[in-house]
Design a protein around this motif. Sequence first.
Motif, short mmCIF file in Angstrom:
data_model
loop_
_atom_site.label_atom_id
_atom_site.label_comp_id
_atom_site.label_asym_id
_atom_site.label_seq_id
_atom_site.Cartn_x
_atom_site.Cartn_y
_atom_site.Cartn_z
N MET A 1 0.84 -1.21 0.00
CA MET A 1 0.00 0.00 0.00
C MET A 1 0.87 1.25 0.00
SD MET A 1 -2.81 -1.19 2.84
CE MET A 1 -1.55 -1.37 4.08
N PRO A 2 0.67 2.15 -0.99
CA PRO A 2 1.36 3.45 -0.94
C PRO A 2 0.79 4.30 0.21
CG PRO A 2 0.58 2.93 -3.17
CD PRO A 2 -0.07 1.96 -2.25
N ILE A 3 1.67 4.77 1.08
CA ILE A 3 1.24 5.60 2.21
C ILE A 3 1.35 7.08 1.88
CG2 ILE A 3 1.70 6.17 4.63
CD1 ILE A 3 0.52 3.40 4.18
N ALA A 4 2.44 7.45 1.26
CA ALA A 4 2.68 8.82 0.84
C ALA A 4 3.69 8.75 -0.29
CB ALA A 4 3.21 9.67 1.99
N GLU A 5 4.03 9.88 -0.85
CA GLU A 5 4.97 9.86 -1.94
C GLU A 5 6.31 9.32 -1.46
OE1 GLU A 5 7.01 12.89 -5.23
OE2 GLU A 5 5.54 13.63 -3.78
N GLY A 6 6.74 8.23 -2.10
CA GLY A 6 8.02 7.63 -1.75
C GLY A 6 7.97 6.69 -0.57
N VAL A 7 6.75 6.41 -0.03
CA VAL A 7 6.63 5.54 1.15
C VAL A 7 5.62 4.42 0.85
CG1 VAL A 7 6.05 5.39 3.59
CG2 VAL A 7 7.15 7.46 2.69
N LEU A 8 6.04 3.17 1.05
CA LEU A 8 5.19 1.99 0.87
C LEU A 8 5.09 1.24 2.18
CD1 LEU A 8 6.66 0.61 -2.49
CD2 LEU A 8 4.59 2.00 -2.20
N ALA A 9 3.95 0.58 2.39
CA ALA A 9 3.77 -0.25 3.58
C ALA A 9 3.23 -1.61 3.18
CB ALA A 9 2.81 0.43 4.55
N MET A 10 3.75 -2.66 3.81
CA MET A 10 3.29 -4.02 3.55
C MET A 10 3.00 -4.70 4.89
SD MET A 10 5.17 -7.21 1.60
CE MET A 10 5.01 -6.51 -0.04
N PRO A 11 1.74 -4.76 5.30
CA PRO A 11 1.40 -5.48 6.53
C PRO A 11 1.36 -6.98 6.27
CG PRO A 11 -0.55 -4.46 5.59
CD PRO A 11 0.59 -4.04 4.73
N LEU A 12 2.05 -7.74 7.11
CA LEU A 12 2.12 -9.19 6.95
C LEU A 12 1.35 -9.87 8.07
CD1 LEU A 12 5.92 -9.51 6.07
CD2 LEU A 12 3.97 -9.36 4.49
N VAL A 13 0.58 -10.91 7.67
CA VAL A 13 -0.23 -11.65 8.64
C VAL A 13 -0.01 -13.14 8.41
CG1 VAL A 13 -2.57 -12.12 9.47
CG2 VAL A 13 -1.96 -9.81 8.69
N GLY A 14 0.10 -13.90 9.49
CA GLY A 14 0.21 -15.35 9.38
C GLY A 14 1.63 -15.83 9.24
N ALA A 15 1.75 -17.12 8.91
CA ALA A 15 3.06 -17.75 8.82
C ALA A 15 3.76 -17.33 7.53
CB ALA A 15 2.93 -19.27 8.86
N ILE A 16 5.08 -17.31 7.59
CA ILE A 16 5.88 -16.97 6.41
C ILE A 16 6.83 -18.13 6.14
CG2 ILE A 16 7.57 -15.37 5.43
CD1 ILE A 16 6.49 -13.21 7.26
N ASP A 17 6.60 -18.80 5.01
CA ASP A 17 7.52 -19.87 4.62
C ASP A 17 8.42 -19.33 3.52
OD1 ASP A 17 5.88 -19.73 2.43
OD2 ASP A 17 4.89 -21.66 2.79
N SER A 18 9.26 -20.21 2.96
CA SER A 18 10.22 -19.76 1.95
C SER A 18 9.51 -19.24 0.69
CB SER A 18 11.17 -20.89 1.58
OG SER A 18 10.44 -22.03 1.10
N ALA A 19 8.41 -19.91 0.28
CA ALA A 19 7.69 -19.48 -0.92
C ALA A 19 7.09 -18.10 -0.71
CB ALA A 19 6.61 -20.50 -1.28
N ARG A 20 6.47 -17.90 0.45
CA ARG A 20 5.87 -16.60 0.71
C ARG A 20 6.94 -15.52 0.88
NH1 ARG A 20 1.96 -14.62 5.65
NH2 ARG A 20 1.24 -12.71 4.62
N ALA A 21 8.06 -15.88 1.46
CA ALA A 21 9.16 -14.91 1.60
C ALA A 21 9.64 -14.44 0.23
CB ALA A 21 10.31 -15.54 2.39
N ASN A 22 9.71 -15.36 -0.73
CA ASN A 22 10.10 -14.98 -2.09
C ASN A 22 9.07 -14.04 -2.72
OD1 ASN A 22 12.48 -16.46 -2.06
ND2 ASN A 22 11.48 -18.33 -2.80
N GLU A 23 7.78 -14.32 -2.45
CA GLU A 23 6.73 -13.46 -2.99
C GLU A 23 6.80 -12.07 -2.36
OE1 GLU A 23 3.04 -15.43 -2.43
OE2 GLU A 23 3.33 -16.84 -4.08
N ILE A 24 7.08 -12.01 -1.05
CA ILE A 24 7.22 -10.72 -0.38
C ILE A 24 8.36 -9.93 -1.00
CG2 ILE A 24 7.84 -9.62 1.81
CD1 ILE A 24 6.42 -11.97 3.22
N LEU A 25 9.48 -10.61 -1.22
CA LEU A 25 10.64 -9.95 -1.79
C LEU A 25 10.33 -9.44 -3.21
CD1 LEU A 25 13.62 -9.13 -1.82
CD2 LEU A 25 14.17 -11.48 -2.50
N GLU A 26 9.73 -10.30 -4.02
CA GLU A 26 9.43 -9.93 -5.40
C GLU A 26 8.45 -8.75 -5.46
OE1 GLU A 26 7.45 -11.99 -9.40
OE2 GLU A 26 8.18 -13.25 -7.74
#
Length: 429
Positions: free
Chosen positions: A308-333
Amino acid sequence: MEDEVQNAEALIAQLRAENEALRKQLQRAEARPAQHVDRQKFMGLSILKPAEIRYDAEGILTAWSPEAERLLGWKSEDVVGRPFWEVLTPPEIPPEIVQLTLRFTLTGQLVTARSLTLMADGRTIECTYTNTVLCDPRGEPLEVSVEVMDVSQDSPAATLQRSRAFLVALLTNSPSVIYVKDTAFRYLLANHHFLGLFGFDEAQLLGHDDHELFPPEIATAFRYADEIALAGGEPLQVEERAITLEGERTFLSSKFALRSSTGDLIGICGISTDITASKRAEAERLALQEQVIEAQRLALRELSTPLMPIAEGVLAMPLVGAIDSARANEILETLLEGVVREQARTAILDITGVRVVDTQIANALVTIARAVKLLGAEVLLTGMSPAVAQTLVTLDLDLKDLTTLGTLQSGITHALRGPRRSGAPQLRR
């Protein structure tokens, strides 16, 4: 573009080769007389010859065939010279009816009839009479040739007649391709649908094998399946491809060996149903299913890694639940794509909804921070619980690329103040 041109040229070359093969096979078929095949004998359909009798214009019997002797029990010498009604007509039928029937027959008005017939032992059976009037040059009736067929419910003739009628109806009306080959895989029988679909007539087909009729690749596949079906004891079901007048089609073929009454192999029968439309529909269904799955995957990815864009030049990504290697790659991408797209200077990862952080998750967060830093942005880690903070301390990870803050609100406030100052990561509230 070059690959598409090459593929098109290859397809055109293949079609030309198949057409040339079909043309040569057709020339061979037209140049060579078709082999005579006794299909009825092969199928075991012994043709029961009708009983034939003859009488003159006065109704006097002049001929009595051996088949008539077997059917009715009368010997020829006992009946020739007698009126036919004395021999064949049950006594309950009035003489007036008999004379009227004779008159209509001699004038050609009664071609076929069905009636009870008297046998030599006094029993009666139901027979059909097919009349052919033989005339002199002036057209005067000389003699009537009559074919007599027993059509009683359980008679061999009636049974044969019904069986043949059923077979003819099946071959004529079946939407499937039906064919019979001998043990040398030469065609002995094919229904109308087969002939029409492939553009053959019987003279071109019967007595020839698949290699004389179809392109080599298709003929070889047909022969392979035929050999398996002929050698095996069970019917074989196989998908087969063929080139028809309607183009390339796919068939589901059931093939099974034919045996004589003594158990000897005498040939193979095939029933092939066109499943091209259903195969195409299945392929389209699978393609649609893949599209749906991909859309669902993307939707789940967006839900599990919302950016989610919060302001110009600022992004936020709230994470919920477990994070495995596949989801970590998706977060990074997702985060890297967002930083580039939004030209962000700060990315906030809020892990308030992540209850457990192990070594794998912690290392993933560090990797994400380092990757984002390479794009010229910093990562703020917010929402860290005391348990998670204790875990990170215990793991003794190098968190110099992360700025950690207690809440998402404090992270947003920090991001809006400007770029991160140098120094060790700090926990701020």
